[in-house]
Every structure is written in C-alpha cells, then in structure tokens.
Design an enzyme around this catalytic site. Structure first.
Site, short mmCIF file in Angstrom:
data_model
loop_
_atom_site.label_atom_id
_atom_site.label_comp_id
_atom_site.label_asym_id
_atom_site.label_seq_id
_atom_site.Cartn_x
_atom_site.Cartn_y
_atom_site.Cartn_z
N CYS A 269 -52.96 -2.91 -49.19
CA CYS A 269 -52.07 -3.19 -50.37
C CYS A 269 -53.23 -1.61 -51.73
O CYS A 269 -54.34 -1.60 -51.22
CB CYS A 269 -52.33 -4.20 -50.83
SG CYS A 269 -51.40 -4.38 -52.31
N ASP B 12 -51.71 -9.57 -63.57
CA ASP B 12 -50.71 -9.07 -63.21
C ASP B 12 -49.46 -9.27 -64.46
O ASP B 12 -49.31 -8.06 -64.25
CB ASP B 12 -49.17 -10.35 -62.85
CG ASP B 12 -49.89 -10.54 -61.58
OD1 ASP B 12 -48.57 -11.29 -60.42
OD2 ASP B 12 -50.39 -10.33 -60.94
N LYS C 49 -39.88 -13.62 -59.68
CA LYS C 49 -40.86 -13.25 -58.21
C LYS C 49 -41.15 -13.78 -57.57
O LYS C 49 -41.15 -14.43 -56.38
CB LYS C 49 -40.69 -11.64 -58.72
CG LYS C 49 -41.52 -11.47 -57.16
CD LYS C 49 -42.54 -9.77 -57.42
CE LYS C 49 -43.83 -9.52 -57.44
NZ LYS C 49 -44.88 -9.69 -56.84
N ASN C 50 -42.83 -13.75 -57.86
CA ASN C 50 -43.54 -14.87 -57.06
C ASN C 50 -43.46 -16.70 -57.15
O ASN C 50 -44.54 -17.15 -56.50
CB ASN C 50 -45.36 -14.40 -57.55
CG ASN C 50 -45.71 -12.90 -57.52
OD1 ASN C 50 -45.14 -12.24 -57.61
ND2 ASN C 50 -46.58 -12.48 -58.54
N ARG D 224 -39.75 -3.31 -56.67
CA ARG D 224 -40.81 -4.18 -56.33
C ARG D 224 -40.26 -5.64 -57.08
O ARG D 224 -39.82 -6.95 -56.53
CB ARG D 224 -41.90 -4.35 -55.97
CG ARG D 224 -41.85 -3.63 -54.34
CD ARG D 224 -43.09 -3.24 -54.34
NE ARG D 224 -43.85 -5.06 -53.76
CZ ARG D 224 -44.78 -5.48 -54.41
NH1 ARG D 224 -45.79 -4.89 -54.57
NH2 ARG D 224 -44.75 -6.97 -54.32
N ARG E 296 -57.10 -7.52 -50.05
CA ARG E 296 -55.99 -8.91 -50.15
C ARG E 296 -56.53 -9.89 -48.63
O ARG E 296 -54.80 -9.33 -47.50
CB ARG E 296 -54.46 -8.56 -50.56
CG ARG E 296 -54.92 -8.18 -51.99
CD ARG E 296 -53.81 -7.73 -52.30
NE ARG E 296 -52.88 -8.51 -52.44
CZ ARG E 296 -52.00 -9.03 -53.14
NH1 ARG E 296 -51.17 -7.51 -52.83
NH2 ARG E 296 -51.35 -10.13 -53.53
C1 LIG Z 1 -46.28 -12.77 -54.30
C2 LIG Z 1 -47.25 -13.42 -54.99
O1 LIG Z 1 -47.57 -14.22 -55.78
N1 LIG Z 1 -48.33 -12.28 -54.90
C3 LIG Z 1 -49.90 -12.95 -56.39
C4 LIG Z 1 -50.30 -13.86 -56.01
O2 LIG Z 1 -50.60 -13.15 -54.87
P1 LIG Z 1 -52.04 -14.02 -53.64
O3 LIG Z 1 -51.36 -14.78 -53.33
O4 LIG Z 1 -51.75 -12.32 -52.89
O5 LIG Z 1 -52.98 -13.82 -54.90
P2 LIG Z 1 -54.75 -14.58 -54.03
O6 LIG Z 1 -54.52 -15.60 -55.21
O7 LIG Z 1 -54.35 -14.92 -52.99
O8 LIG Z 1 -55.71 -13.15 -54.72
C5 LIG Z 1 -56.54 -13.90 -55.08
C6 LIG Z 1 -57.62 -13.00 -55.18
O9 LIG Z 1 -58.09 -13.78 -53.76
C7 LIG Z 1 -58.50 -12.93 -52.30
N2 LIG Z 1 -58.23 -13.99 -51.32
C8 LIG Z 1 -56.80 -14.15 -51.27
C9 LIG Z 1 -56.93 -14.98 -50.30
C10 LIG Z 1 -57.41 -15.11 -49.01
O10 LIG Z 1 -56.88 -16.00 -47.72
N3 LIG Z 1 -58.48 -14.25 -49.29
C11 LIG Z 1 -59.07 -13.97 -50.46
O11 LIG Z 1 -59.89 -12.97 -50.01
C12 LIG Z 1 -57.53 -11.48 -53.07
O12 LIG Z 1 -57.84 -10.56 -52.36
C13 LIG Z 1 -57.50 -12.29 -54.34
O13 LIG Z 1 -58.87 -10.83 -55.10
O14 LIG Z 1 -51.45 -14.33 -56.62
C14 LIG Z 1 -51.82 -13.11 -57.15
C15 LIG Z 1 -53.17 -13.83 -58.19
O15 LIG Z 1 -52.09 -14.43 -59.48
C16 LIG Z 1 -51.04 -11.87 -58.50
O16 LIG Z 1 -51.63 -11.15 -58.36
C17 LIG Z 1 -49.59 -11.73 -57.18
O17 LIG Z 1 -48.88 -11.53 -58.27
C1 LIG Z 2 -49.38 -8.42 -56.71
C2 LIG Z 2 -48.29 -8.81 -57.09
O1 LIG Z 2 -47.85 -8.70 -56.07
P1 LIG Z 2 -47.47 -9.56 -54.53
O2 LIG Z 2 -48.91 -10.65 -54.26
O3 LIG Z 2 -46.35 -9.44 -54.01
O4 LIG Z 2 -47.95 -7.50 -54.32
C3 LIG Z 2 -47.84 -9.19 -58.99
O5 LIG Z 2 -46.51 -9.11 -58.56
O6 LIG Z 2 -47.62 -8.14 -59.42
#
Ligand SMILES: CC(=O)N[C@H]1[C@@H](OP(=O)(O)OP(=O)(O)OC[C@H]2O[C@@H](n3ccc(=O)[nH]c3=O)[C@H](O)[C@@H]2O)O[C@H](CO)[C@@H](O)[C@@H]1O
Ligand SMILES: C=C(OP(=O)(O)O)C(=O)O
Length: 420
Positions: A116, A306, A22-23, A398, A121
C-alpha cells in the site's frame, strides 16, 4: 484515467450532502457474512472501494443489491471461503472477511492484502487476535489459511497499540465465538461504534465500543437487520478545509462535530468557525488567511491521519509556520513534492513536516499518489492562482463520492477531463 481541472480562487457557498463513511460501510458490508438473513444498509456511499468489496462478497456467494444509497447484503449460503489475491490486493479492508468466514464456516483462505502506498500495513495484530480465539493460522503462497474446528472461542485480547482494522476484525469474529471476548486497547474511532451498532441490531451482544475496552459475548447466530451508515467524518473534514482554503460558507448535511474529534478544535484555532445546526455542520471562513497551527496525528479522538494531507494543503497557504507530525503511517507525506510543485514551502524530516505558509500557491499539473493526497492537491488547487490539473483520479474515486459534482454545486470551477 481521468484528471481534474481546477481554476482556483472561487469562494465556496452552499450545501454539501455528506455520504456514509467509507471506513464504516466497508466493515458493515462484511458483517453481512455473519448471518444467512438479509442485512439492509442505508447511506452506503457509491465508491470504487464499495464496488470492489461487492465483487468479493459475491465471490463468497452473497447477493449484493443496490437501490439508491441502500445496499442489501444477503449471504444465505457461503459458496466459497477463499478470498482471491486479485480482489483483496485492490482493497485492503477485504482482508477482514477472514474472521466472519472463520466464525461462520470454521475455515477460510484469504490472500494477504499486499502493498500500500502509505506504508507496509501488516496484519499481524489481526492474526494474533484470531489465534487467541483458537484459530489455527498458517501462511501458504501469500494466503492466510485458517481453521477453527468446533468454532472460535472467546478470549481476552490486549492490543500492543491501537489498530482500527484489528479491533473491527476481532469484534466481528467474536460475535459468534463461544464465550466472552474482551478487547483491550481497542480503537475508539466512530466507525467502531457504528459497526457495534450494526452488529447489535443483528443480535450481537457488545459493550464498551468507543472506549478502549470492548466486551463481546458470543451468540449462536445473528439475524438480518437494517442499519444506517454513520456520516463520513473524513469527507466532512475535507470540505471544511476546502472552505478554509478559499473562504465562504458550507453547510455539511448530516455532519456532526463529535465525529471530528480533535480536528474540530484545530480548525477553529486555524480560523474557521464550525457550528452544528439543523442536522448538519455549518463551516465558515471569512477574510484573513488561516493561522499556521501545528498538529500531530493520533488515534481517535486525536487528529485523524486521514485528514493530514488535506490539512497540510491548508497550512501551505496559512499565515505563519506550522509543524505536522504523522505518527500512524510511515510513508504518508507523498503529497509534499506535489504541493511543492505548486510553490508550497515544506521541509520534511522523518515523520515531521514544517510548513511555511504562503499567501497564494500557483496552479500546476500534479499527480495524486494516494486517496487522501488527491484531496490535498484539490484543496490547494481550489485556492491557487490559475489552473491545476490533478491526474490519477482513481485514487480519489476510492473514497470521495461525486466530489467534482459536489464542488461545482457550491461554486468551484472544476471539470473532470479524460487523460490525454
Ligand atoms: C478501511 C479503513 O478503515 N481504513 C482506515 C483504518 O486502516 P487500518 O485499519 O489499516 O489502520 P490501523 O489502525 O490498523 O493501522 C494503524 C497502524 O498500525 C499498523 N498495524 C495495523 C494492523 C496490524 O495488524 N499491524 C500493524 O502494524 C499499521 O501499519 C499502521 O501503522 O484505520 C486507519 C487509521 O485510523 C485509517 O487511516 C484508515 O483509513
Ligand atoms: C487509508 C485509507 O483507507 P484504506 O485503509 O482503505 O487504505 C483512508 O481512508 O484514508
């Protein structure tokens, strides 16, 4: 809203087809906006999030056609550079259309993703990366309004901490920027490498993916390509933990040990056997309960956040006590009260949970609170005494493709039932 009825105690035997991740699928679909030629994506899972993103891409003027597990994204022209709140709020990864729209159309108006369950996030790292590439960014009534007159410019971007989404977002935007972009402290997840493979097939110049430093040299345009989405490591790990909870042996088709990172060693330490063979992963668990084994979630190649909820369910029935520390998201223990309804003995303090393993849990009506929590409750239900009814299955849909069909095919007593 559907529920899942589970009668616990059945061992699992057989083959599970692991879907495309998915990711990764969500990101390579967005990459389709970077070219006016068709992008053919194979092994795209049939998930609610994929359907949601399809709607968004069509809103931008792309055609998205599915034939079996192959999706063709063709953004010949961009009809709209606005990504509306009512679509983006349902699927956070939608926010990543901002960079490609800027790179191709030099302007975009994209809704902030909104709340979320597992944490705030924010997307500040995404915006800082695009500003470093010369984008003018402002916030207007919950929308990010961005412009890059004359296009984006290459830049050196050093992330203060690892962000999967921000790394992918910057990578995509940089493919059409003028000059070189260097991403430092980049995420190293397998989905990053998969996106890089797809972008390179489209003509992008990318190096270093999978390490902490990714270099992208911008090119004037990208062309169409065909790309097979990498296997879903979270689906793999989840089924491995299911067989760890009830015993048996599963062959996870398309599974690869390297995709599990530290989760491989942790599961072996807990008492599972994982063996790569014939294009898949054989996961076995005989006899004695799993051993209580502590873990901390970390960016790849560490133990993935995850898989944290699913692992907690496994530890709730392990022999011994374990500590689970969640370092990525600030609110990712919502499965705890639901597991406790099944008799789990778990004590949460801040971002740490102490789990005192019990021989067996008791089935109960429980409620899914987020995507991976839903799988945690299902793993507990597969092993618990009696019936477990998991409600709010829209969380599960999802990110897990045809989960009830796949579980029934390997011997589980599960049935999807409509909400009363
Ligand atoms: C669709 C997808 O691919 N989702 C994955 C992606 O989410 P996602 O890309 O949202 O996760 P991030 O790696 O960015 O987030 C890691 C941490 O950084 C924080 N953060 C992130 C961006 C930002 O601009 N500012 C900030 O503070 C987030 O709140 C979180 O606490 O990576 C996560 C961490 O491996 C996974 O759990 C999710 O399943
Ligand atoms: C947190 C997840 O996905 P999303 O970033 O799409 O919420 C996930 O795949 O566990």
């Amino acid at each position: 809203m559907d529920r899942l009825a589970i009668i616990g105690g059945r061992e699992l035997y057989g083959e599970v087809p692991i879907a495309g991740a998915k990711n990764s699928a969500l990101k390579v679909m967005v990459a389709g906006l970077l070219t006016d030629e068709p992008l053919i994506l194979e092994e795209v899972p049939d998930l609610a999030d994929v359907r949601q993103l399809t709607t968004l891409l069509q809103n931008h003027g792309a055609s998205v056609e599915r034939e079996g597990s192959t999706l063709t994204v063709h953004a010949k022209d961009i009809a709209s550079t606005t990504a509306p709140y009512d679509i983006v709020r349902k699927m956070r990864a939608s926010f990543n259309v901002l960079g490609p729209l800027l790179a191709r159309e030099h302007e975009a108006r994209v809704s902030l993703p909104g709340g979320c369950a597992i944490g705030a996030r924010p997307v500040d790292l995404h915006l800082k990366a695009l500003e470093a590439m010369g984008a003018e960014v402002e916030l207007d009534e919950g929308y990010v309004v961005a412009r890059a007159p004359g296009g984006l410019k290459g830049a050196r971007i050093s992330f203060p901490f690892v962000s999967v989404g921000a790394t992918e977002h910057a990578m995509m935007a940089a493919t059409l920027a003028d000059g070189r972009t260097v991403l430092e402290n980049a995420a190293r997840e397998p989905e990053i490498a998969d996106l890089a493979d797809c972008l390179r097939a489209m003509g992008a110049k990318i190096d270093g993916e999978g390490t902490s430093t990714v270099t992208i040299d911008g090119v004037p345009r990208l062309h169409g390509a065909t790309h097979e989405v990498v296997a879903d490591r979270i689906e793999m790990g989840s089924y491995a933990m299911a067989v760890g909870a009830v015993g048996g042996e599963l062959f996870l088709k398309r599974g690869r040990l390297a995709l599990l990172g530290a989760a491989d060693g942790i599961l072996e330490e807990a008492g599972l056997t994982l063996k790569e063979e014939n294009g898949g992963l054989r996961v076995t668990k005989w006899g004695r309960p799993t051993r209580g084994t502590s873990v901390q979630t970390e960016p790849f190649p560490g133990f993935p956040t995850d898989l944290q909820a699913q692992y907690m369910a496994l530890m709730a029935m392990a022999d011994g006590t374990s500590t689970i520390r969640e370092t990525i998201f600030e609110n990712r223990f919502m499965h705890v009260p639901e597991l406790m309804r099944m008799g789990a003995d778990i004590h949460v303090e801040g971002r740490s949970a102490t789990v005192i393993g019990k021989r067996r849990l008791k089935g109960a009506p429980v409620m899914a609170t987020d995507l991976r929590a839903s799988m945690s409750l299902i793993i507990a239900g597969l092993s618990a005494e009696g019936q477990t009814m998991v409600s709010r299955l829209y969380h599960l849909d999802r990110g897990f493709e045809r989960l009830d069909d796949k579980l029934r095919a390997v011997g589980a007593l599960v049935e999807r039932v409509p909400e009363e």
